[in-house]
Design an enzyme around this catalytic site. Sequence first.
Site, PDB file in Angstrom:
ATOM      1  N   SER A 186       0.865  -1.180   0.000  1.00  0.00           N
ATOM      2  CA  SER A 186       0.000   0.000   0.000  1.00  0.00           C
ATOM      3  C   SER A 186       0.900   1.228   0.000  1.00  0.00           C
ATOM      4  O   SER A 186       1.833   1.325   0.804  1.00  0.00           O
ATOM      5  CB  SER A 186      -0.909  -0.016   1.229  1.00  0.00           C
ATOM      6  OG  SER A 186      -1.867   1.014   1.124  1.00  0.00           O
ATOM      7  N   GLU A 187       0.635   2.173  -0.909  1.00  0.00           N
ATOM      8  CA  GLU A 187       1.609   3.246  -1.132  1.00  0.00           C
ATOM      9  C   GLU A 187       1.777   4.179   0.049  1.00  0.00           C
ATOM     10  O   GLU A 187       2.737   4.938   0.105  1.00  0.00           O
ATOM     11  CB  GLU A 187       1.279   4.035  -2.400  1.00  0.00           C
ATOM     12  CG  GLU A 187      -0.064   4.737  -2.394  1.00  0.00           C
ATOM     13  CD  GLU A 187      -1.128   3.930  -3.127  1.00  0.00           C
ATOM     14  OE1 GLU A 187      -1.102   2.681  -3.019  1.00  0.00           O
ATOM     15  OE2 GLU A 187      -1.972   4.550  -3.801  1.00  0.00           O
ATOM     16  N   ASN A 188       0.865   4.131   1.018  1.00  0.00           N
ATOM     17  CA  ASN A 188       1.072   4.951   2.204  1.00  0.00           C
ATOM     18  C   ASN A 188       2.060   4.323   3.190  1.00  0.00           C
ATOM     19  O   ASN A 188       2.243   4.850   4.286  1.00  0.00           O
ATOM     20  CB  ASN A 188      -0.264   5.265   2.893  1.00  0.00           C
ATOM     21  CG  ASN A 188      -1.075   4.039   3.205  1.00  0.00           C
ATOM     22  OD1 ASN A 188      -1.111   3.087   2.425  1.00  0.00           O
ATOM     23  ND2 ASN A 188      -1.732   4.033   4.359  1.00  0.00           N
ATOM     24  N   SER A 225       8.306   4.228   0.074  1.00  0.00           N
ATOM     25  CA  SER A 225       7.230   3.492  -0.566  1.00  0.00           C
ATOM     26  C   SER A 225       7.179   3.789  -2.064  1.00  0.00           C
ATOM     27  O   SER A 225       7.010   2.884  -2.889  1.00  0.00           O
ATOM     28  CB  SER A 225       5.902   3.856   0.096  1.00  0.00           C
ATOM     29  OG  SER A 225       4.875   3.028  -0.366  1.00  0.00           O
TER      30      SER A 225
END
Lengths: 221, 221, 226, 226
Positions: free
Chosen positions: B49-51, B92
């Site tokens: 997840s990019e966060n 990320s």
Amino acid sequence: MLTIEESRNRILRRAYAELETGSVVNLGVGLPTALANLIDEDRSIHIHSENGILGVGPSPRSAEDSDPALINAGKQPVTLTPGGSFFDSATSFAMIRGGHIDVAVIGALQIDESGILANWLVPGENVLGVGGAMDLVTGAKRVLVVTTHCTKSGAPKIVKECTYPITATRPVDTIITERALFRRTGDGLQLAELGDGFSLESIYDSTDAEFEVSENIPVFA
Amino acid sequence: MLTIEESRNRILRRAYAELETGSVVNLGVGLPTALANLIDEDRSIHIHSENGILGVGPSPRSAEDSDPALINAGKQPVTLTPGGSFFDSATSFAMIRGGHIDVAVIGALQIDESGILANWLVPGENVLGVGGAMDLVTGAKRVLVVTTHCTKSGAPKIVKECTYPITATRPVDTIITERALFRRTGDGLQLAELGDGFSLESIYDSTDAEFEVSENIPVFA
Amino acid sequence: MSRRPQSEKALSAADAVDKISNGDVMMVGGFGQAGTPLFLLETLAETRTRDLTVISNNLGEQGVGLGRLLLNRQISRAIGSFFTNNPDAVKASNDGEISVELLPQGTLAEAIRAGGAGIPAFYTPTGADTELSRDKEVRAFEGRNYVLERALRADVALIKAGRADELGNLTYDKSARNFNPAMAMAASLVIVEVSEIVPVGHLSPEEIVTPHIFVDHLVESPNADN
Amino acid sequence: MSRRPQSEKALSAADAVDKISNGDVMMVGGFGQAGTPLFLLETLAETRTRDLTVISNNLGEQGVGLGRLLLNRQISRAIGSFFTNNPDAVKASNDGEISVELLPQGTLAEAIRAGGAGIPAFYTPTGADTELSRDKEVRAFEGRNYVLERALRADVALIKAGRADELGNLTYDKSARNFNPAMAMAASLVIVEVSEIVPVGHLSPEEIVTPHIFVDHLVESPNADN
């Protein structure tokens, strides 16, 4: 005449007095790294080492106390102070280049009269490296040079113009030798203090750079 | 006719089957994030997840199990699988842009016949954001689009040329709708599978893009 | 009862270095000997792999680590920051046996990070208008000069971590972290020498520095505390 | 007996936000509400500080966090990646009350990191030849187009961490880490909302994510688990 040991100790003591309480200081390889052993804990000076340490403490007391995974930029075993931390090389140089280091204490081959430093290459000598010097001189908020006043053969290190390749176009702020302390003021150097036992005349004789002289010249020992 | 729910479930099931065991998969906001709930632990698919999460697990079972500090890119509470880890946004996106994500599963507004995706802006609508879509489509090794075949008003989403602003110049690899699965081959799209209950004719009718048709056309349900 | 951790990524050192080919660009982690994958390098020194381009801060010490590969003439090119401490490297460079590219240490670290992060090039103030970057493009932003530096990538990286879990998540030991995390992201194949492999779940999600997706092979070091 | 930790950096929220001036460029950490310094933002909303340029992934939610500053008309400009989820932001932009610069989320994160790392500009493939970067410089490396992106810096950063020690070393909680560590490096003044301040030595040197040199002020959040 001072012995080499006496010169070194004088330079280190004077450099130590230049560091502000609470400041973050990177110690270059060689003479500067010895500063870590002078730090009084109460002054909470935070030593940064470019291989990824914040909070370098003094050398370990014995060989058994030394940890091969805990070394400084000179590859000597060190300790970590409480509140110290580790990070990778990219982050460490982000700190340096990004202006997060208050003072870089660094050695010199030559410094010219505008404060430009050469400290990584003597043409013709077998040197194959630059290390972190260029990043430190470029990025630190303040650059403090510690060096013997002359080379081993007696030639001045503080010169009119560097004949060796320069480390950065950013001039240094302070130069401390066993004989004198110079501060950069505007475009030039100003002799601000004299090492005990050295006359102003002797500094003129052993310095090729032009420099101004401050009104009061305290003596350091 | 399939209900919206049936369409979504069919798309997700088919997309899930496209993921290789052991692969690292980023799930875009919206329909793709629901894929996390389908993952069979034995297949060890690693959801990014990019966060700042690797190892996103299914939604928490109850509101009490949810942690406001553990959310996915759609800001929904998630869980962490064993061996999962956390990192900052810069790291990320270094993963994403640096080509370390095997598959990005992402939604679409339009896809043109060369596989170019538009998925962030409908001109004239109140959209003020792009999020991570451009990085994902640019950086993932493979881009898998999941989308309903047509817009809510029945207009084709797979078009000759995007009229909305594109997300990246890099074409997508696979498009899964409730009606068909297309793969990009060379410069164009190839219809490779049909959704159960849809004829080839119906795909021609609901698709503006030119596409080839593979020799065998399996059906997915 | 604790089981012995088993990782699908675990490999013998010999099998791991067998994946390195003649002519490969190879990153090697470490600063001095801290964080240097010495066991992998010693194993590589037993092979006939040659013509390597090495990207590493140092070129080992005399006869140790990369220093041994150098004496074996397995290295033809080296990119790094400080090779002076190995007199063999200086000699090999003077004799034209290896070609050397020197970078400021911060530029080396940033170029490796960029290589892993999908950044093809960046500007740095370091080295601007010095001899070290005299052939490089310089550009002024707000009146200050910066050097354009290109990202570095490699075919293979040999790195050294502390503990790994079975998935390949890594932690590092103190200042042995140095160049290893960035190199783990910047090479097509990443071989990691570790002190220990522990079961999944034994490393906290917050203490993992290198997530497993960057790791291809794990080799346990025979020296427990190395 | 345990003593209550005392930090020279500890400050009340009111005293901390008092350091923010009209017209400042202000970074604000967080993704959604995770890692968002809500207590600091709510305190700032009680002041008359205005004309702020905000750099943040989101612009809060309606009436919450940055969303409240927006309704107060304390924000004149916003740089970020996704403001759609706050309808007030969309309206303020349409009405010309705020000017908005949108960046891809990865470019936003990298530009903030660059700002803290002394990198003035970098190239990224993201957004090349799209409408979002149509006014930006494009350059090809090895035949692929990349956009030149400038670093972001701020006068002040408001960030949210998990635990701090008395020196100001920080850890983060799960995905609440997000933009906070990079912002801590990219602002002249860094104010950190923390769940707890612990004595020096209570955080392991390996678990510290943001070393104390980046932190100017610590504000304890009144919500223990926030």
